[in-house]
Write a protein that holds these residues in place. Sequence first.
Motif, PDB file in Angstrom:
ATOM      1  N   PHE A   1       3.380  -6.806 -13.879  1.00  0.00           N
ATOM      2  CA  PHE A   1       3.918  -8.136 -14.183  1.00  0.00           C
ATOM      3  C   PHE A   1       5.300  -7.953 -14.805  1.00  0.00           C
ATOM      4  N   ARG A   2       6.269  -8.697 -14.315  1.00  0.00           N
ATOM      5  CA  ARG A   2       7.600  -8.660 -14.943  1.00  0.00           C
ATOM      6  C   ARG A   2       8.318  -9.977 -14.688  1.00  0.00           C
ATOM      7  N   THR A   3       9.398 -10.200 -15.434  1.00  0.00           N
ATOM      8  CA  THR A   3      10.160 -11.437 -15.201  1.00  0.00           C
ATOM      9  C   THR A   3      11.131 -11.215 -14.031  1.00  0.00           C
TER      10      THR A   3
ATOM     11  N   GLU B   1       3.047  13.052  -2.276  1.00  0.00           N
ATOM     12  CA  GLU B   1       4.080  13.505  -3.224  1.00  0.00           C
ATOM     13  C   GLU B   1       3.571  13.355  -4.656  1.00  0.00           C
ATOM     14  N   LYS B   2       2.927  12.205  -4.943  1.00  0.00           N
ATOM     15  CA  LYS B   2       2.433  11.968  -6.307  1.00  0.00           C
ATOM     16  C   LYS B   2       1.273  12.908  -6.651  1.00  0.00           C
ATOM     17  N   MET B   3       0.405  13.188  -5.635  1.00  0.00           N
ATOM     18  CA  MET B   3      -0.715  14.111  -5.879  1.00  0.00           C
ATOM     19  C   MET B   3      -0.194  15.509  -6.201  1.00  0.00           C
ATOM     20  N   LYS B   4       0.863  15.895  -5.465  1.00  0.00           N
ATOM     21  CA  LYS B   4       1.461  17.227  -5.721  1.00  0.00           C
ATOM     22  C   LYS B   4       2.059  17.264  -7.118  1.00  0.00           C
ATOM     23  N   ARG B   5       2.831  16.207  -7.437  1.00  0.00           N
ATOM     24  CA  ARG B   5       3.525  16.128  -8.729  1.00  0.00           C
ATOM     25  C   ARG B   5       2.532  16.173  -9.891  1.00  0.00           C
ATOM     26  N   ASN B   6       1.364  15.537  -9.697  1.00  0.00           N
ATOM     27  CA  ASN B   6       0.382  15.467 -10.789  1.00  0.00           C
ATOM     28  C   ASN B   6      -0.708  16.534 -10.678  1.00  0.00           C
TER      29      ASN B   6
ATOM     30  N   MET C   1      19.016   4.077  -8.252  1.00  0.00           N
ATOM     31  CA  MET C   1      19.703   5.220  -8.856  1.00  0.00           C
ATOM     32  C   MET C   1      18.858   6.491  -8.751  1.00  0.00           C
ATOM     33  N   LYS C   2      17.518   6.316  -8.832  1.00  0.00           N
ATOM     34  CA  LYS C   2      16.619   7.475  -8.798  1.00  0.00           C
ATOM     35  C   LYS C   2      16.718   8.233  -7.478  1.00  0.00           C
ATOM     36  N   TYR C   3      17.064   7.492  -6.403  1.00  0.00           N
ATOM     37  CA  TYR C   3      17.113   8.127  -5.085  1.00  0.00           C
ATOM     38  C   TYR C   3      18.466   8.742  -4.761  1.00  0.00           C
TER      39      TYR C   3
ATOM     40  N   ASP D   1       1.860  -1.521 -21.788  1.00  0.00           N
ATOM     41  CA  ASP D   1       2.741  -2.642 -22.059  1.00  0.00           C
ATOM     42  C   ASP D   1       4.159  -2.133 -22.331  1.00  0.00           C
ATOM     43  N   TYR D   2       4.920  -2.038 -21.236  1.00  0.00           N
ATOM     44  CA  TYR D   2       6.316  -1.605 -21.365  1.00  0.00           C
ATOM     45  C   TYR D   2       7.231  -2.780 -21.734  1.00  0.00           C
ATOM     46  N   ILE D   3       6.639  -3.953 -22.049  1.00  0.00           N
ATOM     47  CA  ILE D   3       7.484  -5.056 -22.540  1.00  0.00           C
ATOM     48  C   ILE D   3       7.537  -4.941 -24.057  1.00  0.00           C
TER      49      ILE D   3
ATOM     50  N   TRP E   1      16.609  -5.944 -12.592  1.00  0.00           N
ATOM     51  CA  TRP E   1      17.032  -4.712 -13.260  1.00  0.00           C
ATOM     52  C   TRP E   1      16.318  -3.507 -12.618  1.00  0.00           C
ATOM     53  N   ALA E   2      14.991  -3.611 -12.467  1.00  0.00           N
ATOM     54  CA  ALA E   2      14.196  -2.468 -11.978  1.00  0.00           C
ATOM     55  C   ALA E   2      14.606  -2.073 -10.556  1.00  0.00           C
ATOM     56  N   SER E   3      14.962  -3.067  -9.729  1.00  0.00           N
ATOM     57  CA  SER E   3      15.366  -2.745  -8.339  1.00  0.00           C
ATOM     58  C   SER E   3      16.641  -1.916  -8.345  1.00  0.00           C
ATOM     59  N   LEU E   4      17.582  -2.306  -9.198  1.00  0.00           N
ATOM     60  CA  LEU E   4      18.850  -1.578  -9.242  1.00  0.00           C
ATOM     61  C   LEU E   4      18.632  -0.182  -9.840  1.00  0.00           C
ATOM     62  N   GLU E   5      17.847  -0.117 -10.882  1.00  0.00           N
ATOM     63  CA  GLU E   5      17.600   1.169 -11.540  1.00  0.00           C
ATOM     64  C   GLU E   5      16.863   2.119 -10.592  1.00  0.00           C
ATOM     65  N   HIS E   6      15.946   1.545  -9.779  1.00  0.00           N
ATOM     66  CA  HIS E   6      15.167   2.337  -8.816  1.00  0.00           C
ATOM     67  C   HIS E   6      16.095   3.006  -7.799  1.00  0.00           C
TER      68      HIS E   6
ATOM     69  N   ILE F   1       0.888  -1.166   0.000  1.00  0.00           N
ATOM     70  CA  ILE F   1       0.000   0.000   0.000  1.00  0.00           C
ATOM     71  C   ILE F   1       0.922   1.210   0.000  1.00  0.00           C
ATOM     72  N   LYS F   2       0.640   2.169  -0.861  1.00  0.00           N
ATOM     73  CA  LYS F   2       1.490   3.360  -0.946  1.00  0.00           C
ATOM     74  C   LYS F   2       1.440   4.116   0.376  1.00  0.00           C
ATOM     75  N   SER F   3       2.576   4.625   0.826  1.00  0.00           N
ATOM     76  CA  SER F   3       2.592   5.352   2.105  1.00  0.00           C
ATOM     77  C   SER F   3       1.909   6.713   1.927  1.00  0.00           C
TER      78      SER F   3
ATOM     79  N   ASN G   1      -4.389   5.765  -8.997  1.00  0.00           N
ATOM     80  CA  ASN G   1      -4.684   4.387  -9.413  1.00  0.00           C
ATOM     81  C   ASN G   1      -3.773   3.357  -8.765  1.00  0.00           C
ATOM     82  N   ASP G   2      -2.735   3.831  -8.057  1.00  0.00           N
ATOM     83  CA  ASP G   2      -1.734   2.866  -7.579  1.00  0.00           C
ATOM     84  C   ASP G   2      -1.554   2.904  -6.064  1.00  0.00           C
ATOM     85  N   ILE G   3      -2.627   3.234  -5.344  1.00  0.00           N
ATOM     86  CA  ILE G   3      -2.511   3.196  -3.866  1.00  0.00           C
ATOM     87  C   ILE G   3      -2.325   1.743  -3.442  1.00  0.00           C
TER      88      ILE G   3
HETATM   89  P1  0O2 Z   1       6.225   2.705  -6.433  1.00  0.00           P
HETATM   90  O1  0O2 Z   1       6.434   2.906  -5.002  1.00  0.00           O
HETATM   91  O2  0O2 Z   1       7.254   1.796  -7.074  1.00  0.00           O
HETATM   92  O3  0O2 Z   1       4.830   2.269  -6.761  1.00  0.00           O
HETATM   93  P2  0O2 Z   1       3.996   8.277 -12.757  1.00  0.00           P
HETATM   94  O4  0O2 Z   1       5.138   8.179 -13.759  1.00  0.00           O
HETATM   95  O5  0O2 Z   1       4.193   7.374 -11.552  1.00  0.00           O
HETATM   96  O6  0O2 Z   1       3.647   9.675 -12.394  1.00  0.00           O
HETATM   97  P3  0O2 Z   1       2.130   6.382 -13.744  1.00  0.00           P
HETATM   98  O7  0O2 Z   1       1.228   6.439 -14.939  1.00  0.00           O
HETATM   99  O8  0O2 Z   1       1.546   5.858 -12.477  1.00  0.00           O
HETATM  100  O9  0O2 Z   1       2.709   7.826 -13.507  1.00  0.00           O
HETATM  101  O10 0O2 Z   1       3.421   5.593 -14.123  1.00  0.00           O
HETATM  102  P4  0O2 Z   1       3.702   4.160 -14.704  1.00  0.00           P
HETATM  103  O11 0O2 Z   1       4.484   4.360 -15.918  1.00  0.00           O
HETATM  104  O12 0O2 Z   1       2.470   3.327 -14.838  1.00  0.00           O
HETATM  105  O13 0O2 Z   1       4.629   3.546 -13.577  1.00  0.00           O
HETATM  106  C1  0O2 Z   1       4.229   3.397 -12.260  1.00  0.00           C
HETATM  107  C2  0O2 Z   1       5.158   2.464 -11.481  1.00  0.00           C
HETATM  108  O14 0O2 Z   1       5.909   1.615 -12.355  1.00  0.00           O
HETATM  109  C3  0O2 Z   1       6.216   3.187 -10.659  1.00  0.00           C
HETATM  110  O15 0O2 Z   1       5.657   3.480  -9.415  1.00  0.00           O
HETATM  111  C4  0O2 Z   1       7.307   2.124 -10.548  1.00  0.00           C
HETATM  112  O16 0O2 Z   1       6.965   1.148  -9.574  1.00  0.00           O
HETATM  113  C5  0O2 Z   1       7.244   1.458 -11.895  1.00  0.00           C
HETATM  114  N1  0O2 Z   1       8.119   2.115 -12.881  1.00  0.00           N
HETATM  115  C6  0O2 Z   1       7.712   2.858 -13.940  1.00  0.00           C
HETATM  116  N2  0O2 Z   1       8.761   3.279 -14.651  1.00  0.00           N
HETATM  117  C7  0O2 Z   1       9.868   2.804 -14.048  1.00  0.00           C
HETATM  118  C8  0O2 Z   1      11.275   2.906 -14.335  1.00  0.00           C
HETATM  119  O17 0O2 Z   1      11.705   3.537 -15.286  1.00  0.00           O
HETATM  120  N3  0O2 Z   1      12.116   2.267 -13.459  1.00  0.00           N
HETATM  121  C9  0O2 Z   1      11.676   1.563 -12.388  1.00  0.00           C
HETATM  122  N4  0O2 Z   1      12.581   0.982 -11.613  1.00  0.00           N
HETATM  123  N5  0O2 Z   1      10.353   1.468 -12.089  1.00  0.00           N
HETATM  124  C10 0O2 Z   1       9.461   2.073 -12.906  1.00  0.00           C
HETATM  125  P5  0O2 Z   1       6.127   4.709  -8.498  1.00  0.00           P
HETATM  126  O18 0O2 Z   1       4.987   5.637  -8.387  1.00  0.00           O
HETATM  127  O19 0O2 Z   1       7.418   5.266  -9.022  1.00  0.00           O
HETATM  128  O20 0O2 Z   1       6.394   4.143  -7.087  1.00  0.00           O
END
Ligand code: 0O2
Length: 227
Positions: free
Chosen positions: A169-171, A79-84, A184-186, A133-135, A177-182, A71-73, A98-100
């Motif tokens: 859904f992902r492999t 933060e996401k509401m502000k950003r959007n 970097m964002k921080y 579909d990001y695949i 890959w996504a964990s490591l890339e994530h 569940i999203k904190s 949509n992603d709570i």
């Molecule tokens: P959390 O805590 O991981 O859920 P947004 O870009 O979030 O404003 P939208 O439409 O919700 O808008 O984005 P999207 O593209 O559907 O992606 C939502 C979630 O997918 C993200 O959630 C990540 O979990 C994951 N994701 C999307 N793109 C990337 C990426 O480039 N790298 C990684 N590692 N994960 C990604 P949140 O909200 O970031 O947070």
Amino acid sequence: MEKNDANIQEMRNKEQIEIFLSGKDSIDRFRRIIMQYECAMLEIKTKLDVLNTELSLQKSRNPFETIKCRIKSPESILEKMKRNHIPMTIEAMEKNMNDIAGIRVICSFPDDIYMLADCLLAQDDITLIARKDYIKKPKPNGYRSLHLIVEVPIFLTDEKKPMRVEVQFRTIAMDFWASLEHKMKYKKHIEKAESISNELYYCAELIAQLDGRMQQIREKIEGAPEI
Ligand code: 0O2
């Protein structure tokens, strides 16, 4: 971000959460809504567990390896509401976020991703709200996953309510890959960030090839006659 800046930001966020949730009424409503998202998440998780159990008998392997729920904190929601530019009200949160409730399904093979997604979407109490579909169409950084926003009804003591859940859904390799890339964002001040991004992109391409080849090997093994 410097430590002081981070502290100030944290204080500001706390203040904003207090404004967002001012008054006992709002806090109680917020808690109830979060509880409803938890219930919806459980509904979807159970559906996926049931599919995994049934399909594992048919296919002699598990279509997914792991399932993670979160569940999203309140901080991340805010933060996401502000950003959007979403108005800071509980109504706007429910309407626009949509992603709570989020579920991540980690599969061994790409074809299992599509099979599971199709089986879930075929259920008559599931409504597809959005599909990304990001695949088939990876993000420019190389990110690959299938994202579904689905609506599922939850049945509470006094109401039936449709709730939205994000299912990713992902492999296993894409998740690695996504964990490591994530991470970097921080990191704000990362040395040679561009070369790391390029390397990550290259790894994402390798992972896609590897996933495809592993699937082909599995198909050959499955197609071979039993001894
Ligand atoms: P959390 O805590 O991981 O859920 P947004 O870009 O979030 O404003 P939208 O439409 O919700 O808008 O984005 P999207 O593209 O559907 O992606 C939502 C979630 O997918 C993200 O959630 C990540 O979990 C994951 N994701 C999307 N793109 C990337 C990426 O480039 N790298 C990684 N590692 N994960 C990604 P949140 O909200 O970031 O947070």
